[in-house]
Write an enzyme that holds these catalytic residues in place. Sequence first.
Site, PDB file in Angstrom:
ATOM      1  N   GLU A  88       0.822  -1.207   0.000  1.00 19.06           N
ATOM      2  CA  GLU A  88       0.000   0.000   0.000  1.00 19.06           C
ATOM      3  C   GLU A  88       0.866   1.272   0.000  1.00 19.06           C
ATOM      4  OE1 GLU A  88      -3.693  -0.463   1.967  1.00 19.06           O
ATOM      5  OE2 GLU A  88      -3.520   1.479   2.952  1.00 19.06           O
ATOM      6  N   GLU A 210     -12.873   8.598  11.556  1.00 17.65           N
ATOM      7  CA  GLU A 210     -12.962   8.419  10.095  1.00 17.65           C
ATOM      8  C   GLU A 210     -13.773   9.556   9.468  1.00 17.65           C
ATOM      9  OE1 GLU A 210     -11.576   6.337   7.918  1.00 17.65           O
ATOM     10  OE2 GLU A 210     -10.556   5.049   9.356  1.00 17.65           O
TER      11      GLU A 210
HETATM   12  C1  LIG Z   1      -8.004   7.119   7.447  1.00 20.11           C
HETATM   13  C2  LIG Z   1      -7.899   5.717   6.962  1.00 20.11           C
HETATM   14  N1  LIG Z   1      -8.720   4.789   7.470  1.00 20.11           N
HETATM   15  C3  LIG Z   1      -8.644   3.508   7.069  1.00 20.11           C
HETATM   16  C4  LIG Z   1      -7.728   3.124   6.118  1.00 20.11           C
HETATM   17  C5  LIG Z   1      -7.706   1.688   5.648  1.00 20.11           C
HETATM   18  O1  LIG Z   1      -6.479   1.138   5.520  1.00 20.11           O
HETATM   19  C6  LIG Z   1      -6.865   4.121   5.613  1.00 20.11           C
HETATM   20  N2  LIG Z   1      -5.938   3.837   4.661  1.00 20.11           N
HETATM   21  N3  LIG Z   1      -6.984   5.398   6.041  1.00 20.11           N
END
Ligand SMILES: Cc1ncc(CO)c(N)n1
Length: 221
Positions: A88, A210
């Site tokens: 990632e 989030e």
């Molecule tokens: C803020 C955020 N929440 C979850 C993920 C999931 O990996 C991410 N990349 N970024």
Amino acid sequence: MDGDGGTAAAWMATHRGMYERATRHPFTVSIRDGSIDLAAFKRWLGQDYTFVQGFVAFVASVLLKCCKESDSSDMETILGGLASLSDELSWFKKEAAKWSVDLAGISPLSSNMEYCRFLQSFDDPEISYTVAITTFWIIETVYQDSFAFCIEEGNKTPGELLRTCQRWGSPEFKLYCQSLQQIADRCLANAPPDVVKSAEEAFLRVLELETGFWDMSSSQS
Ligand SMILES: Cc1ncc(CO)c(N)n1
């Protein structure tokens, strides 16, 4: 999302409003309907790269708790998740180059820092594996659900954003989230009430963080 009668699915139902604020946020909905402001998208990309660096340390702390507290095969799922974060980070670098986002020059905005501080709090060995794995599950699930919606039927997601949506919206990522959910449910089913309560608080905190992260990406706050 797929209710199987476990605690995790029950919380998603009980806290539906908060769950939907995190997973049907104007930011991701605007990706799906094609009205996304590309400056906001680039801001999200740079901020999420720095978030993932902190997230690696968090997942390492979950893995450590797993090794100490769990005698099951959970380790392989968590280790797989940790390994995929390596991919990632490379993906973010490639994507940032395509969008001319200078990752070296990114400083985390306040909602991002707040989220990363929350993740750092899991370094405390007193925080149980059950709370940590539940937190891990919901963090991944918010992205899975948010981005899967952007590629579901009827979407007008711009072609240049599809790679991003598929990263978290793919069927493979969904299966991975479901395996985390099964682990969380099993731990919660065996945990004492005070631990279940802490896990639910962490679940709700993630939904707030989030939502704050999407708000930040939309509006540079
Ligand atoms: C803020 C955020 N929440 C979850 C993920 C999931 O990996 C991410 N990349 N970024």
